[in-house]
Each structure stands twice: as C-alpha cells, then as structure tokens.
Motif scaffolding. Structure first.
Motif, PDB file in Angstrom:
ATOM      1  N   PRO A  19       0.811  -1.223   0.000  1.00 53.03           N
ATOM      2  CA  PRO A  19       0.000   0.000   0.000  1.00 53.03           C
ATOM      3  C   PRO A  19       0.839   1.267   0.000  1.00 53.03           C
ATOM      4  O   PRO A  19       0.471   2.266  -0.626  1.00 53.03           O
ATOM      5  N   GLN A  20       1.979   1.220   0.700  1.00 55.91           N
ATOM      6  CA  GLN A  20       2.841   2.395   0.727  1.00 55.91           C
ATOM      7  C   GLN A  20       3.442   2.682  -0.656  1.00 55.91           C
ATOM      8  O   GLN A  20       3.563   3.826  -1.080  1.00 55.91           O
ATOM      9  N   LEU A 305      13.598  23.139  -8.739  1.00 50.00           N
ATOM     10  CA  LEU A 305      12.209  22.870  -8.393  1.00 50.00           C
ATOM     11  C   LEU A 305      11.508  24.151  -7.953  1.00 50.00           C
ATOM     12  O   LEU A 305      12.119  25.017  -7.330  1.00 50.00           O
ATOM     13  N   ASN A 306      10.246  24.254  -8.272  1.00 50.98           N
ATOM     14  CA  ASN A 306       9.425  25.359  -7.793  1.00 50.98           C
ATOM     15  C   ASN A 306       8.917  24.986  -6.402  1.00 50.98           C
ATOM     16  O   ASN A 306       7.945  24.242  -6.252  1.00 50.98           O
ATOM     17  N   SER A 307       9.569  25.497  -5.373  1.00 47.07           N
ATOM     18  CA  SER A 307       9.245  25.112  -4.003  1.00 47.07           C
ATOM     19  C   SER A 307       7.839  25.535  -3.596  1.00 47.07           C
ATOM     20  O   SER A 307       7.263  24.961  -2.666  1.00 47.07           O
ATOM     21  N   GLU A 308       7.259  26.525  -4.294  1.00 47.69           N
ATOM     22  CA  GLU A 308       5.922  26.980  -3.931  1.00 47.69           C
ATOM     23  C   GLU A 308       4.850  25.945  -4.237  1.00 47.69           C
ATOM     24  O   GLU A 308       3.758  25.993  -3.668  1.00 47.69           O
ATOM     25  N   THR A 309       5.123  25.022  -5.136  1.00 46.32           N
ATOM     26  CA  THR A 309       4.138  23.996  -5.481  1.00 46.32           C
ATOM     27  C   THR A 309       4.296  22.735  -4.647  1.00 46.32           C
ATOM     28  O   THR A 309       3.531  21.789  -4.819  1.00 46.32           O
ATOM     29  N   LEU A 310       5.286  22.701  -3.763  1.00 41.25           N
ATOM     30  CA  LEU A 310       5.569  21.504  -2.981  1.00 41.25           C
ATOM     31  C   LEU A 310       5.173  21.716  -1.524  1.00 41.25           C
ATOM     32  O   LEU A 310       5.601  22.683  -0.891  1.00 41.25           O
ATOM     33  N   PRO A 311       4.343  20.844  -0.975  1.00 38.61           N
ATOM     34  CA  PRO A 311       3.911  21.011   0.419  1.00 38.61           C
ATOM     35  C   PRO A 311       5.041  20.738   1.399  1.00 38.61           C
ATOM     36  O   PRO A 311       5.864  19.856   1.185  1.00 38.61           O
ATOM     37  N   ARG A 312       5.057  21.510   2.489  1.00 38.52           N
ATOM     38  CA  ARG A 312       6.045  21.325   3.554  1.00 38.52           C
ATOM     39  C   ARG A 312       5.327  20.689   4.739  1.00 38.52           C
ATOM     40  O   ARG A 312       4.500  21.320   5.393  1.00 38.52           O
ATOM     41  N   LEU A 313       5.638  19.432   4.985  1.00 39.76           N
ATOM     42  CA  LEU A 313       4.956  18.670   6.027  1.00 39.76           C
ATOM     43  C   LEU A 313       5.941  18.205   7.084  1.00 39.76           C
ATOM     44  O   LEU A 313       7.143  18.079   6.836  1.00 39.76           O
ATOM     45  N   LEU A 346       4.515   9.223   4.239  1.00 42.61           N
ATOM     46  CA  LEU A 346       4.042  10.269   3.338  1.00 42.61           C
ATOM     47  C   LEU A 346       5.100  11.348   3.150  1.00 42.61           C
ATOM     48  O   LEU A 346       5.350  11.802   2.028  1.00 42.61           O
ATOM     49  N   VAL A 347       5.734  11.751   4.240  1.00 42.02           N
ATOM     50  CA  VAL A 347       6.781  12.770   4.137  1.00 42.02           C
ATOM     51  C   VAL A 347       7.921  12.274   3.259  1.00 42.02           C
ATOM     52  O   VAL A 347       8.443  12.996   2.408  1.00 42.02           O
ATOM     53  N   LYS A 348       8.280  11.004   3.443  1.00 40.41           N
ATOM     54  CA  LYS A 348       9.365  10.449   2.633  1.00 40.41           C
ATOM     55  C   LYS A 348       8.948  10.320   1.168  1.00 40.41           C
ATOM     56  O   LYS A 348       9.736  10.595   0.252  1.00 40.41           O
ATOM     57  N   SER A 349       7.693   9.928   0.931  1.00 41.79           N
ATOM     58  CA  SER A 349       7.205   9.786  -0.444  1.00 41.79           C
ATOM     59  C   SER A 349       7.197  11.129  -1.165  1.00 41.79           C
ATOM     60  O   SER A 349       7.542  11.216  -2.353  1.00 41.79           O
ATOM     61  N   LEU A 350       6.798  12.178  -0.471  1.00 35.65           N
ATOM     62  CA  LEU A 350       6.812  13.513  -1.075  1.00 35.65           C
ATOM     63  C   LEU A 350       8.232  13.950  -1.416  1.00 35.65           C
ATOM     64  O   LEU A 350       8.480  14.569  -2.454  1.00 35.65           O
ATOM     65  N   ASP A 351       9.143  13.610  -0.536  1.00 31.45           N
ATOM     66  CA  ASP A 351      10.547  13.944  -0.787  1.00 31.45           C
ATOM     67  C   ASP A 351      11.068  13.187  -2.004  1.00 31.45           C
ATOM     68  O   ASP A 351      11.738  13.757  -2.877  1.00 31.45           O
TER      69      ASP A 351
END
Length: 500
Positions: A19-20, A305-313, A346-351
């Motif tokens: 699932p991950q 990368l456009n950091s404004e489009t990336l969520p900071r969690l 989730l944090v790792k997946s976003l990274d």
C-alpha cells in the motif's frame, strides 16, 4: 498412483506492491493542484501530520547544471524499488524524514520539515494505480479533443510541437487567442511554418476551430460545406453591415438580389459562431510550473524545483509522545502507531517525488538544450526509453513524471511531454533524423518542380531520401505530404500542365 498430502517449503523472489508503494506511485503522477488536494485530505485524516507554517529561510544553493552535473548521477531501479518496499519497516513512529535523504534521515529532530531545495537525486516508483472510475467519468475537453486529432494528423517534430503550443492558446469558444508573430519569436521558428501548422489545425473537427476571427471561423465552416464563393466572401467581409441590417449596402457589396441575400444570411445563421462551446468547459486554471529552467554561464542550463508547489509537512513528535503515553488499549496503540508510520512514509514519499521530478526534468533539459538555445526547429528526437536509460529508471516512471508536469523555460512554459518527439532512422546507420528535417527535405524537392516532367512521385521521393541517408517508407512520405497540404503527384502534374 496414490494421492497423498505433504508439506513443502519453497523459496522465491517477487516484487510486492505494498500500500505504501501504491501511494508513492499515486503521488508521482499527481499534478501540483491534485497534490495539494491529496495533502489536505491526509492532514484532515492523520492527527500526527501537520503543515509547516514557518517561513523557510532561503538557502544558498547551486542549482543543477543539466548539461554537466546530472550525467554522473545514476540510481539503480531495483535498489529504488527495494528502498520503497522496505521504507515502511524502517520508519519508526518517532522518526522524521527531511529533504536531504542521505544526510537527514537518521538525524531528524522534532519539528523538522521537508526542505525541497536540497533534492538532488532520483528514485523510482513502479506499478499502476489509475482508477477506472476517473477514466470512465471524465468528460473530454476541447484541448484533449484537439490533441487527439493532432496525434493522428501526421505532424511531427517541430511542427507538432508548434501545433501543441497553438492548441494551448485556443479558448473555450474554439478561437485562437495568440499572435503568430509573438509565438514565432518565442519558439525561435519561422512564422510561415506556424501558418502551415495553423492551416492543418483549422482542418480539425469541429469545423471552424482555431479561427482567429469570426469571419475566419464562418469561412472555414462554409468551405467545409463547399458553400464558400465570392459572394459569400464579400458578405463575410461586411459583417458590420449585416449587424446594422443595412441590406441595400450588403446587396451592392455582394452583387446579389434580395432572394440570394436572404439565402446567404440564412446559411450564416445556421453556422456555429463558437465551435468549441459544444465541449464541457472547466474553470480556467493558471498553469503553475513544477520546474524552472534558466540559462547560466558557459551555456549551461540551471534546473530548479518550484518550491511553492511543494507542500512542507512534518510529523508532530510532541503530540505523538503525548497520545502514545495516554493510549490504554491495544486498539488505541495500534491506531497511534499506524498514524505515525503513515505520516513518516508520506513525508518520505513527497521527498522522493520531488527528487524524481528534478532528475527527470534535468535529463530532459540536457537532451533538449539545443531547443532552449536556438528554437523549436532544433528539437531532438527523444523518447521515454532514452531518458529512462540515462537516469537509471524505468520507462513507466518517466511516463508518470512527465504527466501533468510543466517546465518554465526562457521560451515559455511547456508540459514535459512536449519535449518528446519522434525520430526517422538513418539508412546508413548514423544519427537519426528528426521528422521535421525530413519534412523540410520533402517540401524542398516538391518546390523545385518546374514542369510536369519534373514532378516527383512518392516512390521517387523515397528513393531520393534513401540516397541522402534517410530510411523512410512511402506511406510516411504520403502522410507528411498530406499534412503539409501538398497535393499528389497526379494533381501537381495537372496544375503544371494547365499553367504551361
């Protein structure tokens, strides 16, 4: 032979889509708007996950130089899959994942957030989790309808790229809201080429599409119905008189009587002034680029990368410690543990998603640096496999990354798939020829036909191109010729004979 039951132990290897891993795949193919919606839903569902609202201090960084640095950065796809499959076991409830996967993973502290500006390496996501429901319920937009026809039009290379840009400039009514001279300057191509491409687009369905004015839209529809003649052309040139209902002036301008004029006006009223209105329109959304490309010193291109489009969690470790201490039953402890593990994953997946996008886009820039420097005529033949092999990923990964992702370049904002063009192989085993250059050679051969004896058939053109080192089929020559609105050799001979 008697049947009997027995126990056996067998050992084997296989890739399990956990699932991950499915979540990581889903994140990779989301656009920045879809990613925001997904993250908002996870924040609502997971109490241990929270958005970092602190103002991030800009860090001095050396943007990636696609022409030089990324060629040495490679990642094994099997290793990436193993990393993804084992990440759930490695992420403990108290662990936090930060932006630099190599330096920060083991030393994460409470409250640390993802720093996308440090993303410099790529990963790999395998599998497929597309929902069938979303495909069946999706209403095709006008842009998608035109792009579908573009893929079957025979346009390739620079012309297909220019056509894609023109389609993106078509409004909901079906009108082209862009200046060809401005687009030609931005793409670094000739305006005559854009005129040829526009003529092809104006032959798409629905009739009247890609017109620049109402008169042109109505003219295209009349030509499609074989009802365009000099009288109708005069009527279209004097639509302002029709709006004023100045029928005597219209009759003089068109050279017709009352009955003919009534029939002509009735034909106009039966046409569609907004051919694109038949398609389901969605609220217009501004395209926000995922990656910025800018020119640096020495002809290198910097990719960021456009950091404004990336969520900071971040994972709220203090709250996790409090609820863990207050959990009494096994069910409560399991819930807290699952929330912590899912938040860390989730944090790792976003990274990992950010790193993969950066790696793929940097390789695209490296491959298409001639386009950035000289214009659309210099787009190189490029496919998913070439990029995938260069960065050590699977083709499906590159395909997901290039979907719904945009690059902001000095020549404009383009979808990543814009940079993938087809190639025509060389008959001598050398470097492949771009489809655009081959089409240019075909047009040059036909333009040199001065008499009916000089007319080249499609087979003759194939032989001439093969002598020049281009391995091309007759049907491909015919397709390119028709896409350029060039008649057959029989029709060209007839026209030359009439003018002789």
């Amino acid at each position: 032979m008697a049947l009997s039951a027995r126990l056996e132990i067998r050992q084997g290897q296989g890739l399990v889509i956990t699932p991950q891993l499915q979540q990581a795949i889903k994140l990779l193919q989301l656009s920045n708007l879809e990613l925001d919606a997904f993250v908002d839903a996870e924040l609502e569902r997971n109490p241990l996950l929270q958005r970092d609202e602190r103002d991030a201090e800009p860090e001095a960084e050396a943007p990636i130089e696609a022409a030089a640095d990324l060629s040495t950065d490679r990642m094994d796809d099997a290793g990436a899959r193993a990393e993804l499959d084992t990440a759930h076991d490695e992420a403990s409830p108290g662990e936090r994942v930060t932006g630099d996967a190599q330096n920060d993973m083991g030393a994460a502290e409470a409250g640390a957030s993802v720093d996308w500006s440090k993303a410099r390496s790529g990963g790999s996501f395998e599998g497929d989790s597309d929902g069938l429901e979303s495909i069946l319920t999706h209403e095709k937009s006008l842009s998608e309808h035109l792009h579908d026809q573009l893929s079957a039009s025979g346009l390739k290379g620079a012309e297909a790229a220019a056509a894609s840009v023109l389609i993106d400039s078509v409004d909901e009514g079906g009108y082209l809201r862009a200046d060809l001279a401005e687009i030609a300057e931005r793409l670094g191509c000739a305006q005559e080429m854009l005129e040829r491409v526009l003529a092809v687009l104006q032959g798409f369905e629905p009739a009247g599409i890609c017109a620049r004015t109402l008169s042109e839209c109505l003219m295209i529809q009349l030509k499609d119905q074989n009802r365009f003649d000099p009288a109708m052309a005069a009527l279209l040139d004097n639509l302002q008189l029709l709006a004023k209902r100045d029928m005597p002036a219209l009759k003089r301008a068109c050279g017709v009587d009352d009955e003919d004029l009534r029939e002509m006006v009735a034909e106009l009223r039966a046409l569609t002034p907004k051919p694109g209105a038949a398609f389901g329109g969605e609220p217009a959304q501004t395209v926000v680029p995922d990656v910025y490309v800018r020119e640096g010193l020495g002809g290198l291109w910097h990719v960021e990368l456009n950091s404004e489009t990336l969520p900071r969690l971040l994972v709220d470790q203090r709250y996790h410690a409090r609820v863990s201490a207050s959990a009494r039953t096994d069910q409560e402890k399991t819930f807290v543990s699952d929330c912590a593990a899912q938040a860390s994953w989730l944090v790792k997946s976003l990274d990992q998603r950010a790193k993969t996008i950066l790696k793929v886009s940097s390789e695209i820039v490296r491959q298409q640096d001639a386009f950035l420097a000289y214009g659309v005529e210099h787009l190189r033949p490029l496919n998913l496999k070439t990029v995938a092999d260069a960065i050590g990923m699977h083709e499906s990964t590159v395909s997901r990354v290039t979907s719904n992702k945009y690059l902001a370049t000095p020549r404009g904002v383009f979808e990543m798939k814009f940079f993938f063009t087809s190639a025509i192989q060389s008959s001598e085993g050398g470097e492949a020829h771009s489809a655009e250059s081959v089409r240019h050679k075909i047009k040059q051969l036909i333009d040199t036909e001065a008499s009916e004896r000089d007319v080249h058939s499609d087979d003759t053109i194939v032989d001439i191109l093969k002598e020049a080192g281009v391995d091309i089929a007759r049907r491909t020559v015919a397709k390119y010729r028709e896409a350029m609105r060039i008649p057959s050799s029989v029709e060209r001979r007839r026209r030359l004979k009439e003018t002789a």
